[in-house]
Design an enzyme around this catalytic site. Structure first.
Site, PDB file in Angstrom:
ATOM      1  N   HIS A   1       0.816  -1.226   0.000  1.00  0.00           N
ATOM      2  CA  HIS A   1       0.000   0.000   0.000  1.00  0.00           C
ATOM      3  C   HIS A   1       0.843   1.266   0.000  1.00  0.00           C
ATOM      4  CE1 HIS A   1       0.104   1.080   4.405  1.00  0.00           C
ATOM      5  NE2 HIS A   1       0.172  -0.220   4.606  1.00  0.00           N
TER       6      HIS A   1
ATOM      7  N   ASP B   1       5.592   2.267   7.199  1.00  0.00           N
ATOM      8  CA  ASP B   1       4.361   1.512   6.991  1.00  0.00           C
ATOM      9  C   ASP B   1       3.523   2.289   5.978  1.00  0.00           C
ATOM     10  OD1 ASP B   1       2.005   0.106   7.129  1.00  0.00           O
ATOM     11  OD2 ASP B   1       1.573   0.574   9.219  1.00  0.00           O
TER      12      ASP B   1
ATOM     13  N   GLU C   1      -5.230   1.637   2.434  1.00  0.00           N
ATOM     14  CA  GLU C   1      -5.134   0.435   3.278  1.00  0.00           C
ATOM     15  C   GLU C   1      -5.372   0.774   4.731  1.00  0.00           C
ATOM     16  OE1 GLU C   1      -2.977  -2.565   5.860  1.00  0.00           O
ATOM     17  OE2 GLU C   1      -2.738  -0.384   5.664  1.00  0.00           O
TER      18      GLU C   1
ATOM     19  N   ASP D   1       4.014  -5.917   3.484  1.00  0.00           N
ATOM     20  CA  ASP D   1       3.691  -4.864   4.446  1.00  0.00           C
ATOM     21  C   ASP D   1       4.702  -4.940   5.580  1.00  0.00           C
ATOM     22  OD1 ASP D   1       2.285  -2.844   5.881  1.00  0.00           O
ATOM     23  OD2 ASP D   1       0.369  -3.611   5.161  1.00  0.00           O
TER      24      ASP D   1
END
Length: 368
Positions: free
Chosen positions: A69, A184, A214, A237
């Protein structure tokens, strides 16, 4: 000549510098397109903003989808007072304790950056009970050094302006450890980009998908999986590297610098992803074959795009390969470039080893 690790660091530094909170991933999307378009047989952006790059298979029309993402957690301006202070609301999973005293970047209407700091009443004038509490969002504000609402508005900030942490990616320790904002999932995104560039002679179609939103409900993964219709899906991820002094060793999820984590389960009581067992075995066998270090992950909270892809149409065998990260959902996330590189290598090798026979074995459950 640059090492693979240095190349990943440069991609990661570029991806983490810019702002792309959930729903506002435009700048990151442009970077992803620039990185992938020369390596893809086709590339498109769907109506929600996901980037979908394809490398056609040499022997099969089966599809492997690898997703990471683009979005990051952030803030949105919700109120401007007459003195020029800004109130804000969270976008994604931000806790108040990570915000105190942070420097931020606010994006104006004409896409310029205005910097500010998150303020709170000084401890000297707090009541004793206030000093012991974590402040609420309503107690916090952004100070951008202006002295009136009119001045704020004239400089292009209004209700709905987006805000990100003001941090640059930096190497610490021995140089293989990096810290910064939005790791992240810009770490997973960088690993996906590097893997897609290195994938060749693939037998099945490889779909590299940079997803949106996300952090606010796996939205991009849901619609892109519906469009791609993958046979197998992998999410790249981050996950919790909990090997820190405040957490007992028996409670650690994963350790930093010990290889990517192959997820077995996540979410509260498995409400997120329960990874396909045969796919877990396939990925671990590939890791062993190519001597890629890895960890097995059991996570009791949070989930990834793999959960959404897993439930597409009649179901898709899915797994997440995670990069251990300390202090996730904060401005000072920490990851290892070794873990990031090994995640990219593992994704590349999984794509190389995937063939029609493997996929049919994973998806077919015929009884008679």
């Amino acid at each position: 000549m640059k090492s693979a690790k240095d190349e990943i660091f440069e991609i990661l530094k570029k991806l983490t510098y810019d702002v792309g909170i959930s729903g506002y991933e435009d700048n990151i999307r442009g970077m992803v397109i620039d990185e992938l378009e020369n390596y893809a047989d086709s590339l498109e952006v769907d109506s929600l903003g996901n980037v979908i790059a394809v490398k056609k298979g040499s022997k099969s029309s089966k599809k492997l989808m690898i997703a990471a993402h683009m979005d990051e957690i952030g803030l949105m301006i919700s109120y401007i007072d007459e003195r020029g202070f800004l109130k804000f609301a969270p976008v994604g999973g931000i806790t108040e304790r990570t915000l105190l005293g942070q420097k931020v970047k606010i994006i104006t209407k004409d896409n310029k950056i205005i910097k500010g700091v998150i303020g709170l009443k000084p401890p000297h004038i707090m009541k004793p009970e206030e000093a012991k509490q974590v402040p609420d969002f309503s107690d916090l504000y952004i100070d951008i050094g202006f002295f009136s609402k009119d001045e704020v508005l004239k400089n292009g900030i209004d209700i709905g302006s987006i805000v990100s942490f003001d941090r640059e990616l930096e190497r610490i320790g021995n140089g293989d450890i990096v810290t910064g904002k939005s790791l992240d999932d810009r770490a997973g995104l960088a690993a996906m980009i590097q893997a897609f560039k290195n994938i060749d002679n693939n037998e099945v179609n490889i779909y590299a998908v940079a997803t949106v939103q996300e952090e606010v409900g796996l939205k991009g993964a849901k619609v892109s999986a519906f469009r791609v219709e993958p046979d197998i899906a992998i999410a790249l991820d981050v996950t919790i590297a909990s090997d820190v002094p405040s957490i007992p060793e028996g409670s650690w999820v994963c350790k930093l610098n010990q290889g990517p984590a192959i997820k077995l389960i996540d979410g509260q009581k498995g409400t997120g992803l329960i990874a396909n067992k045969k796919l877990v075995d396939f990925v671990t066998n590939v890791a062993n074959k190519y001597n890629v270090p890895y960890q097995l992950e059991v996570l009791t909270g949070g989930t990834t795009d793999a959960s959404a892809m897993n439930l597409n149409k009649e179901g898709v065998p899915s797994i997440a390969i995670s990069i251990p990260a300390r202090y996730i959902h904060s401005p000072v996330e920490v990851v290892s470039l070794n873990d990031l590189e090994n995640t990219s290598i593992l994704a590349t090798k999984v794509a190389k080893e995937m063939n029609e026979k493997t996929i049919l074995n994973l998806i077919n459950q015929k009884i008679k």
